[in-house]
Write a protein that holds these residues in place. Structure first.
Motif, PDB file in Angstrom:
ATOM      1  N   THR A  30       0.886  -1.187   0.007  1.00  0.00           N
ATOM      2  CA  THR A  30      -0.026   0.056   0.148  1.00  0.00           C
ATOM      3  C   THR A  30       1.063   1.363   0.003  1.00  0.00           C
ATOM      4  O   THR A  30       0.564   2.378  -0.632  1.00  0.00           O
ATOM      5  N   ALA A  33       1.432   2.048  -3.604  1.00  0.00           N
ATOM      6  CA  ALA A  33       0.318   1.943  -4.588  1.00  0.00           C
ATOM      7  C   ALA A  33      -0.371   3.221  -4.924  1.00  0.00           C
ATOM      8  O   ALA A  33      -1.332   3.252  -5.704  1.00  0.00           O
ATOM      9  N   LEU A 161      -5.957   4.563   0.217  1.00  0.00           N
ATOM     10  CA  LEU A 161      -4.957   3.778   0.797  1.00  0.00           C
ATOM     11  C   LEU A 161      -5.184   3.699   2.378  1.00  0.00           C
ATOM     12  O   LEU A 161      -4.899   2.648   3.067  1.00  0.00           O
ATOM     13  N   LEU A 164      -7.815   1.237   2.788  1.00  0.00           N
ATOM     14  CA  LEU A 164      -7.258  -0.102   2.874  1.00  0.00           C
ATOM     15  C   LEU A 164      -6.641  -0.545   4.069  1.00  0.00           C
ATOM     16  O   LEU A 164      -6.983  -1.402   4.701  1.00  0.00           O
ATOM     17  N   SER A 165      -5.809   0.443   4.475  1.00  0.00           N
ATOM     18  CA  SER A 165      -5.083   0.084   5.868  1.00  0.00           C
ATOM     19  C   SER A 165      -5.839  -0.069   6.987  1.00  0.00           C
ATOM     20  O   SER A 165      -5.828  -0.728   7.948  1.00  0.00           O
ATOM     21  N   SER A 169      -5.314  -4.319   5.218  1.00  0.00           N
ATOM     22  CA  SER A 169      -4.673  -4.678   4.245  1.00  0.00           C
ATOM     23  C   SER A 169      -3.144  -3.946   3.968  1.00  0.00           C
ATOM     24  O   SER A 169      -3.068  -2.816   4.195  1.00  0.00           O
ATOM     25  N   SER A 170      -2.076  -4.652   3.918  1.00  0.00           N
ATOM     26  CA  SER A 170      -0.789  -4.045   3.482  1.00  0.00           C
ATOM     27  C   SER A 170      -0.511  -4.224   2.039  1.00  0.00           C
ATOM     28  O   SER A 170       0.510  -3.477   1.665  1.00  0.00           O
ATOM     29  N   THR A 171      -1.082  -4.850   1.323  1.00  0.00           N
ATOM     30  CA  THR A 171      -0.889  -4.920  -0.126  1.00  0.00           C
ATOM     31  C   THR A 171      -2.152  -4.789  -0.842  1.00  0.00           C
ATOM     32  O   THR A 171      -3.185  -5.182  -0.281  1.00  0.00           O
ATOM     33  N   VAL A 172      -2.169  -4.476  -2.075  1.00  0.00           N
ATOM     34  CA  VAL A 172      -3.264  -4.379  -3.014  1.00  0.00           C
ATOM     35  C   VAL A 172      -2.947  -4.634  -4.312  1.00  0.00           C
ATOM     36  O   VAL A 172      -1.752  -4.697  -4.643  1.00  0.00           O
TER      37      VAL A 172
END
Length: 406
Positions: A30, A33, A161, A164-165, A169-172
Protein backbone atom coordinates in the motif's frame (compact mmCIF):
# COMPACT_ATOMS: atom_id res chain seq x y z
CA UNK A 1 -7.12 6.13 -43.53
CA UNK A 2 -9.42 9.10 -43.99
CA UNK A 3 -8.09 12.62 -44.67
CA UNK A 4 -11.23 14.03 -43.01
CA UNK A 5 -10.56 16.36 -40.10
CA UNK A 6 -12.03 14.79 -36.98
CA UNK A 7 -13.60 16.81 -34.22
CA UNK A 8 -11.92 16.44 -30.82
CA UNK A 9 -14.82 14.25 -29.68
CA UNK A 10 -14.55 12.02 -32.76
CA UNK A 11 -10.80 11.70 -32.31
CA UNK A 12 -11.19 10.86 -28.62
CA UNK A 13 -13.84 8.24 -29.36
CA UNK A 14 -11.64 6.56 -31.97
CA UNK A 15 -8.58 6.78 -29.75
CA UNK A 16 -10.32 5.30 -26.71
CA UNK A 17 -11.85 2.53 -28.82
CA UNK A 18 -8.34 1.62 -29.99
CA UNK A 19 -6.87 1.86 -26.47
CA UNK A 20 -7.26 -1.61 -25.01
CA UNK A 21 -6.77 -1.91 -21.25
CA UNK A 22 -3.91 -4.11 -20.10
CA UNK A 23 -4.86 -7.24 -18.14
CA UNK A 24 -1.64 -8.02 -16.25
CA UNK A 25 -1.79 -7.37 -12.51
CA UNK A 26 0.58 -7.40 -9.56
CA UNK A 27 0.46 -7.17 -5.77
CA UNK A 28 2.17 -4.08 -4.36
CA UNK A 29 2.59 -2.63 -0.90
CA UNK A 30 0.00 0.00 0.00
CA UNK A 31 2.98 2.31 0.52
CA UNK A 32 3.83 1.88 -3.19
CA UNK A 33 0.27 1.96 -4.52
CA UNK A 34 -0.35 5.71 -4.77
CA UNK A 35 -1.53 6.66 -8.28
CA UNK A 36 -1.83 3.00 -9.36
CA UNK A 37 -5.07 1.57 -10.78
CA UNK A 38 -6.99 -1.01 -8.73
CA UNK A 39 -7.34 -4.39 -10.48
CA UNK A 40 -10.25 -5.83 -8.46
CA UNK A 41 -13.00 -4.61 -6.17
CA UNK A 42 -12.01 -4.22 -2.52
CA UNK A 43 -14.65 -5.81 -0.27
CA UNK A 44 -14.81 -4.98 3.45
CA UNK A 45 -14.14 -7.87 5.80
CA UNK A 46 -14.05 -5.81 9.02
CA UNK A 47 -16.77 -3.60 10.47
CA UNK A 48 -15.64 -0.01 11.09
CA UNK A 49 -15.98 0.84 13.89
CA UNK A 50 -15.73 -2.77 15.11
CA UNK A 51 -17.80 -1.91 18.22
CA UNK A 52 -19.84 0.97 19.59
CA UNK A 53 -17.39 3.64 20.74
CA UNK A 54 -17.31 7.13 22.14
CA UNK A 55 -17.21 10.03 19.71
CA UNK A 56 -16.01 12.42 22.42
CA UNK A 57 -13.90 12.72 25.53
CA UNK A 58 -16.45 12.71 28.33
CA UNK A 59 -18.52 10.37 30.48
CA UNK A 60 -20.43 7.26 29.44
CA UNK A 61 -23.78 7.24 31.24
CA UNK A 62 -27.27 5.80 31.13
CA UNK A 63 -29.72 8.65 30.51
CA UNK A 64 -32.33 6.86 32.66
CA UNK A 65 -30.17 7.80 35.65
CA UNK A 66 -30.72 11.50 34.89
CA UNK A 67 -34.49 11.75 35.00
CA UNK A 68 -35.97 14.82 36.64
CA UNK A 69 -36.45 13.06 39.97
CA UNK A 70 -32.83 11.90 40.08
CA UNK A 71 -29.66 13.77 41.01
CA UNK A 72 -27.40 14.87 38.10
CA UNK A 73 -24.46 13.81 40.29
CA UNK A 74 -23.00 10.42 39.29
CA UNK A 75 -20.20 8.47 40.96
CA UNK A 76 -17.28 7.78 38.61
CA UNK A 77 -17.02 4.00 38.29
CA UNK A 78 -13.73 3.97 36.36
CA UNK A 79 -11.87 5.12 33.27
CA UNK A 80 -11.97 3.61 29.75
CA UNK A 81 -9.31 4.73 27.25
CA UNK A 82 -8.91 3.89 23.56
CA UNK A 83 -7.49 0.38 23.22
CA UNK A 84 -8.93 -0.86 26.51
CA UNK A 85 -11.60 -3.50 26.88
CA UNK A 86 -14.93 -2.46 28.42
CA UNK A 87 -15.61 -5.72 30.24
CA UNK A 88 -17.25 -4.14 33.29
CA UNK A 89 -20.88 -3.07 32.73
CA UNK A 90 -22.01 0.38 33.83
CA UNK A 91 -23.72 0.28 37.22
CA UNK A 92 -26.92 2.19 37.96
CA UNK A 93 -26.31 5.76 39.07
CA UNK A 94 -22.67 5.75 37.97
CA UNK A 95 -20.57 6.97 35.03
CA UNK A 96 -17.40 5.86 33.29
CA UNK A 97 -14.89 8.52 32.33
CA UNK A 98 -14.27 7.69 28.64
CA UNK A 99 -11.93 8.85 25.88
CA UNK A 100 -12.60 9.35 22.18
CA UNK A 101 -12.56 6.00 20.35
CA UNK A 102 -12.85 3.92 23.53
CA UNK A 103 -15.42 1.09 23.51
CA UNK A 104 -18.75 1.76 25.19
CA UNK A 105 -19.49 -0.30 28.32
CA UNK A 106 -22.65 -2.38 28.57
CA UNK A 107 -25.69 -0.49 29.97
CA UNK A 108 -24.36 2.93 28.79
CA UNK A 109 -26.49 4.66 26.14
CA UNK A 110 -24.98 8.15 25.81
CA UNK A 111 -21.78 10.13 26.30
CA UNK A 112 -21.72 13.53 28.00
CA UNK A 113 -19.05 15.82 26.54
CA UNK A 114 -16.47 16.72 29.19
CA UNK A 115 -17.24 20.39 28.53
CA UNK A 116 -20.77 19.77 29.83
CA UNK A 117 -19.62 18.34 33.17
CA UNK A 118 -17.91 19.31 36.42
CA UNK A 119 -15.85 17.07 38.72
CA UNK A 120 -16.57 16.82 42.44
CA UNK A 121 -14.83 14.45 44.89
CA UNK A 122 -14.84 11.30 42.74
CA UNK A 123 -18.15 12.16 41.14
CA UNK A 124 -19.23 14.02 38.02
CA UNK A 125 -21.92 16.67 37.80
CA UNK A 126 -23.90 16.58 34.56
CA UNK A 127 -24.57 20.19 33.53
CA UNK A 128 -26.30 19.34 30.26
CA UNK A 129 -28.24 16.09 29.87
CA UNK A 130 -27.48 14.34 26.55
CA UNK A 131 -29.98 12.73 24.23
CA UNK A 132 -30.28 8.96 24.03
CA UNK A 133 -27.32 7.61 21.95
CA UNK A 134 -25.72 11.06 21.72
CA UNK A 135 -21.95 11.06 21.00
CA UNK A 136 -21.85 7.31 20.33
CA UNK A 137 -20.39 5.97 17.09
CA UNK A 138 -22.30 2.81 16.29
CA UNK A 139 -20.63 -0.42 15.23
CA UNK A 140 -20.30 -0.58 11.39
CA UNK A 141 -21.82 2.88 10.89
CA UNK A 142 -18.88 3.72 8.60
CA UNK A 143 -18.13 0.36 6.98
CA UNK A 144 -20.00 -2.95 7.22
CA UNK A 145 -18.62 -6.36 6.26
CA UNK A 146 -19.47 -7.10 2.64
CA UNK A 147 -19.51 -3.46 1.50
CA UNK A 148 -17.67 -2.67 -1.74
CA UNK A 149 -15.15 -0.15 -0.49
CA UNK A 150 -13.28 0.66 -3.70
CA UNK A 151 -14.27 -0.38 -7.22
CA UNK A 152 -11.99 -1.97 -9.80
CA UNK A 153 -10.55 0.68 -12.12
CA UNK A 154 -10.17 3.32 -9.40
CA UNK A 155 -6.93 5.29 -9.42
CA UNK A 156 -5.69 4.96 -5.87
CA UNK A 157 -4.85 8.02 -3.81
CA UNK A 158 -4.14 8.73 -0.15
CA UNK A 159 -7.76 8.43 0.95
CA UNK A 160 -8.14 5.01 -0.70
CA UNK A 161 -4.93 3.71 0.85
CA UNK A 162 -6.01 4.89 4.29
CA UNK A 163 -9.26 3.00 3.80
CA UNK A 164 -7.39 -0.15 2.79
CA UNK A 165 -5.16 0.12 5.85
CA UNK A 166 -8.21 0.48 8.10
CA UNK A 167 -9.17 -3.00 6.88
CA UNK A 168 -5.77 -4.38 7.82
CA UNK A 169 -4.53 -4.61 4.21
CA UNK A 170 -0.81 -4.10 3.65
CA UNK A 171 -0.88 -4.99 -0.07
CA UNK A 172 -3.27 -4.38 -2.94
CA UNK A 173 -3.73 -5.84 -6.43
CA UNK A 174 -3.16 -3.27 -9.18
CA UNK A 175 -2.67 -3.34 -12.93
CA UNK A 176 0.98 -3.42 -13.92
CA UNK A 177 2.55 -0.16 -15.00
CA UNK A 178 1.93 0.79 -18.61
CA UNK A 179 5.13 0.87 -20.66
CA UNK A 180 5.30 4.05 -22.74
CA UNK A 181 8.03 4.93 -25.21
CA UNK A 182 8.89 8.52 -26.11
CA UNK A 183 10.88 9.63 -29.15
CA UNK A 184 11.50 12.86 -31.05
CA UNK A 185 12.12 12.80 -34.80
CA UNK A 186 13.91 15.36 -36.92
CA UNK A 187 17.40 15.99 -38.30
CA UNK A 188 17.10 19.59 -37.09
CA UNK A 189 17.05 18.49 -33.44
CA UNK A 190 19.95 18.34 -30.99
CA UNK A 191 19.74 16.81 -27.53
CA UNK A 192 20.08 19.28 -24.64
CA UNK A 193 23.56 18.98 -23.15
CA UNK A 194 25.13 18.00 -26.47
CA UNK A 195 26.77 20.08 -29.19
CA UNK A 196 24.28 21.84 -31.45
CA UNK A 197 25.03 22.41 -35.11
CA UNK A 198 24.38 25.87 -36.54
CA UNK A 199 21.26 24.58 -38.34
CA UNK A 200 19.83 22.74 -35.34
CA UNK A 201 17.61 23.59 -32.39
CA UNK A 202 17.55 21.96 -28.97
CA UNK A 203 14.81 19.33 -28.66
CA UNK A 204 12.24 19.97 -25.90
CA UNK A 205 9.19 17.80 -26.57
CA UNK A 206 10.42 14.56 -25.01
CA UNK A 207 10.95 16.02 -21.56
CA UNK A 208 7.61 17.85 -21.70
CA UNK A 209 5.63 14.81 -22.82
CA UNK A 210 7.49 12.58 -20.36
CA UNK A 211 6.64 14.92 -17.49
CA UNK A 212 2.96 14.96 -18.44
CA UNK A 213 2.87 11.15 -18.60
CA UNK A 214 4.88 10.66 -15.41
CA UNK A 215 1.92 12.23 -13.60
CA UNK A 216 -0.01 9.10 -14.70
CA UNK A 217 2.61 6.81 -13.12
CA UNK A 218 3.76 5.00 -16.24
CA UNK A 219 7.03 3.19 -16.95
CA UNK A 220 8.79 5.48 -19.43
CA UNK A 221 11.35 4.41 -22.01
CA UNK A 222 13.21 7.24 -23.73
CA UNK A 223 14.20 6.36 -27.30
CA UNK A 224 15.99 9.69 -27.77
CA UNK A 225 16.14 11.58 -31.05
CA UNK A 226 16.02 9.94 -34.48
CA UNK A 227 17.02 11.80 -37.65
CA UNK A 228 14.71 12.07 -40.67
CA UNK A 229 15.98 8.85 -42.19
CA UNK A 230 13.55 6.14 -43.29
CA UNK A 231 15.76 3.19 -42.34
CA UNK A 232 16.55 4.56 -38.88
CA UNK A 233 12.92 5.43 -38.19
CA UNK A 234 11.71 2.02 -39.35
CA UNK A 235 14.22 0.21 -37.14
CA UNK A 236 13.27 2.40 -34.18
CA UNK A 237 9.53 1.77 -34.49
CA UNK A 238 10.00 -1.98 -34.95
CA UNK A 239 12.11 -2.11 -31.77
CA UNK A 240 9.66 0.08 -29.85
CA UNK A 241 6.66 -2.04 -30.88
CA UNK A 242 8.28 -5.04 -29.18
CA UNK A 243 9.06 -3.19 -25.92
CA UNK A 244 6.19 -0.82 -25.16
CA UNK A 245 2.41 -0.68 -24.92
CA UNK A 246 2.22 2.86 -26.27
CA UNK A 247 4.71 4.72 -28.46
CA UNK A 248 4.55 8.52 -28.38
CA UNK A 249 6.45 10.27 -31.15
CA UNK A 250 6.78 13.99 -31.81
CA UNK A 251 7.42 15.41 -35.25
CA UNK A 252 7.27 13.86 -38.70
CA UNK A 253 3.48 13.51 -38.94
CA UNK A 254 2.76 16.48 -41.19
CA UNK A 255 2.99 16.63 -44.99
CA UNK A 256 6.59 17.76 -45.56
CA UNK A 257 8.98 15.87 -47.82
CA UNK A 258 10.94 14.57 -44.81
CA UNK A 259 7.88 13.65 -42.72
CA UNK A 260 8.24 9.88 -42.96
CA UNK A 261 6.63 8.79 -39.70
CA UNK A 262 3.03 8.32 -40.90
CA UNK A 263 4.06 6.31 -43.94
CA UNK A 264 6.33 4.04 -41.90
CA UNK A 265 3.62 3.40 -39.28
CA UNK A 266 1.12 2.66 -42.07
CA UNK A 267 3.63 0.27 -43.65
CA UNK A 268 4.39 -1.55 -40.36
CA UNK A 269 0.85 -1.50 -39.03
CA UNK A 270 -1.96 1.00 -39.58
CA UNK A 271 -2.82 4.68 -39.22
CA UNK A 272 -6.37 5.27 -37.98
CA UNK A 273 -6.41 9.06 -38.40
CA UNK A 274 -4.04 11.99 -38.53
CA UNK A 275 -6.05 15.21 -38.74
CA UNK A 276 -7.90 16.64 -35.74
CA UNK A 277 -9.80 19.92 -35.95
CA UNK A 278 -8.01 21.54 -33.01
CA UNK A 279 -5.61 24.45 -32.79
CA UNK A 280 -2.82 24.01 -31.95
CA UNK A 281 -2.30 20.36 -32.80
CA UNK A 282 -4.02 19.53 -36.10
CA UNK A 283 -1.51 16.86 -37.29
CA UNK A 284 -2.04 14.37 -34.46
CA UNK A 285 -1.80 10.76 -35.68
CA UNK A 286 -3.15 7.57 -34.12
CA UNK A 287 -2.08 4.14 -35.31
CA UNK A 288 -0.90 0.66 -34.41
CA UNK A 289 2.40 -1.20 -34.74
CA UNK A 290 2.13 -4.86 -33.79
CA UNK A 291 0.64 -4.75 -30.25
CA UNK A 292 1.73 -1.19 -29.54
CA UNK A 293 -0.55 1.81 -29.93
CA UNK A 294 1.08 4.73 -31.75
CA UNK A 295 0.46 8.39 -30.92
CA UNK A 296 2.11 10.85 -33.27
CA UNK A 297 2.32 14.37 -31.87
CA UNK A 298 3.08 17.49 -33.89
CA UNK A 299 6.63 18.79 -33.74
CA UNK A 300 5.79 22.32 -32.61
CA UNK A 301 6.27 22.47 -28.81
CA UNK A 302 2.90 24.03 -27.92
CA UNK A 303 1.03 21.67 -30.26
CA UNK A 304 2.85 18.71 -28.73
CA UNK A 305 2.04 19.92 -25.19
CA UNK A 306 -1.67 20.52 -25.90
CA UNK A 307 -2.32 17.27 -27.80
CA UNK A 308 -0.48 15.26 -25.14
CA UNK A 309 -2.90 16.62 -22.54
CA UNK A 310 -6.05 16.40 -24.67
CA UNK A 311 -5.52 13.05 -26.37
CA UNK A 312 -2.58 11.06 -25.02
CA UNK A 313 -3.47 11.32 -21.32
CA UNK A 314 -7.01 9.88 -21.80
CA UNK A 315 -5.52 7.07 -23.90
CA UNK A 316 -3.02 6.27 -21.14
CA UNK A 317 -5.75 6.27 -18.48
CA UNK A 318 -7.90 3.90 -20.51
CA UNK A 319 -5.03 1.49 -21.15
CA UNK A 320 -4.07 1.52 -17.47
CA UNK A 321 -7.50 0.08 -16.67
CA UNK A 322 -8.96 3.23 -15.14
CA UNK A 323 -12.74 2.94 -15.23
CA UNK A 324 -13.39 6.66 -15.50
CA UNK A 325 -11.33 8.42 -18.14
CA UNK A 326 -11.70 11.90 -16.74
CA UNK A 327 -12.62 14.78 -19.02
CA UNK A 328 -10.56 17.95 -18.61
CA UNK A 329 -11.51 20.12 -15.64
CA UNK A 330 -13.28 23.17 -17.12
CA UNK A 331 -14.62 26.37 -15.57
CA UNK A 332 -16.55 29.28 -17.03
CA UNK A 333 -14.91 32.68 -17.26
CA UNK A 334 -15.59 36.14 -18.71
CA UNK A 335 -13.26 37.19 -21.48
CA UNK A 336 -11.69 40.58 -20.81
CA UNK A 337 -11.18 41.56 -24.45
CA UNK A 338 -12.86 41.15 -27.82
CA UNK A 339 -11.60 38.49 -30.22
CA UNK A 340 -12.03 37.73 -33.91
CA UNK A 341 -10.75 34.63 -35.66
CA UNK A 342 -11.40 32.22 -38.50
CA UNK A 343 -13.92 29.58 -37.40
CA UNK A 344 -13.51 25.88 -38.19
CA UNK A 345 -11.22 24.42 -35.51
CA UNK A 346 -11.54 24.28 -31.75
CA UNK A 347 -8.97 26.71 -30.48
CA UNK A 348 -7.13 26.19 -27.19
CA UNK A 349 -5.66 29.62 -26.63
CA UNK A 350 -3.01 30.28 -24.03
CA UNK A 351 -4.39 32.69 -21.45
CA UNK A 352 -4.34 33.86 -17.84
CA UNK A 353 -7.32 33.51 -15.52
CA UNK A 354 -7.83 35.57 -12.35
CA UNK A 355 -10.56 35.86 -9.73
CA UNK A 356 -12.76 38.94 -10.16
CA UNK A 357 -14.50 41.04 -7.49
CA UNK A 358 -17.71 39.01 -7.86
CA UNK A 359 -15.92 35.74 -7.08
CA UNK A 360 -16.00 34.51 -10.68
CA UNK A 361 -13.17 34.20 -13.19
CA UNK A 362 -11.86 36.64 -15.79
CA UNK A 363 -9.71 35.30 -18.62
CA UNK A 364 -7.32 37.19 -20.90
CA UNK A 365 -5.92 35.39 -23.98
CA UNK A 366 -2.39 36.19 -25.12
CA UNK A 367 -1.98 38.23 -28.28
CA UNK A 368 0.63 35.76 -29.56
CA UNK A 369 -0.81 32.28 -30.14
CA UNK A 370 1.92 30.77 -32.34
CA UNK A 371 2.39 27.03 -31.73
CA UNK A 372 6.16 27.53 -31.77
CA UNK A 373 6.25 30.04 -28.90
CA UNK A 374 6.83 27.95 -25.79
CA UNK A 375 6.93 30.97 -23.48
CA UNK A 376 3.21 31.34 -24.11
CA UNK A 377 2.73 28.12 -22.14
CA UNK A 378 5.05 29.01 -19.27
CA UNK A 379 3.34 32.40 -18.94
CA UNK A 380 -0.19 30.94 -19.13
CA UNK A 381 -2.15 29.36 -16.31
CA UNK A 382 -5.00 28.07 -18.49
CA UNK A 383 -6.17 27.29 -22.00
CA UNK A 384 -9.16 29.33 -23.18
CA UNK A 385 -11.45 27.28 -25.41
CA UNK A 386 -12.99 28.84 -28.51
CA UNK A 387 -15.37 26.37 -30.15
CA UNK A 388 -15.39 25.51 -33.83
CA UNK A 389 -18.38 27.61 -34.86
CA UNK A 390 -17.28 30.77 -33.02
CA UNK A 391 -15.63 33.46 -35.11
CA UNK A 392 -16.08 36.40 -32.74
CA UNK A 393 -16.18 36.99 -28.99
CA UNK A 394 -17.04 40.25 -27.30
CA UNK A 395 -15.63 41.55 -24.04
CA UNK A 396 -17.65 40.04 -21.18
CA UNK A 397 -18.74 36.92 -23.11
CA UNK A 398 -18.62 33.65 -21.19
CA UNK A 399 -16.06 31.09 -22.35
CA UNK A 400 -14.76 27.79 -21.02
CA UNK A 401 -11.22 27.60 -19.71
CA UNK A 402 -9.06 24.61 -18.80
CA UNK A 403 -6.71 25.39 -15.90
CA UNK A 404 -3.24 24.01 -16.55
CA UNK A 405 -2.55 23.34 -12.86
CA UNK A 406 -5.19 22.89 -10.17
Amino acid sequence: MSSHWLSLEEALTKALDAAKAIADTEQVSTFDANNRVLAQDVIAHIDVPPWNNSAMDGYAINVEDLKDDCSPRLEVQGVITAGMKADEPLQKGKAFKIMTGAPMPANANAVVMVENTSSENGAVLINKVPRLQENIRKKANDIACGDTLISKGTRLHAEHLMLLSSQGSSTVEVFRKLRVGVVATGSELAAPGETREATQIFESNRVGVSSILQNENVELIDFGIVADDEASLRALFVEASERVDVMVSSGGVSVGDADYVKDIIAELGAIDFWKVAVKPGKPFALGQINNALFCGLPGNPVSSFVTAKLLVVPIIKKMQGESKVHEPFLVNASITTSLKRRAGRRDFQRATMVKNAQGGWDVTPFKTQSSGVMTSITSANCLMIVHENVSELKKGDTVQVMPLHF
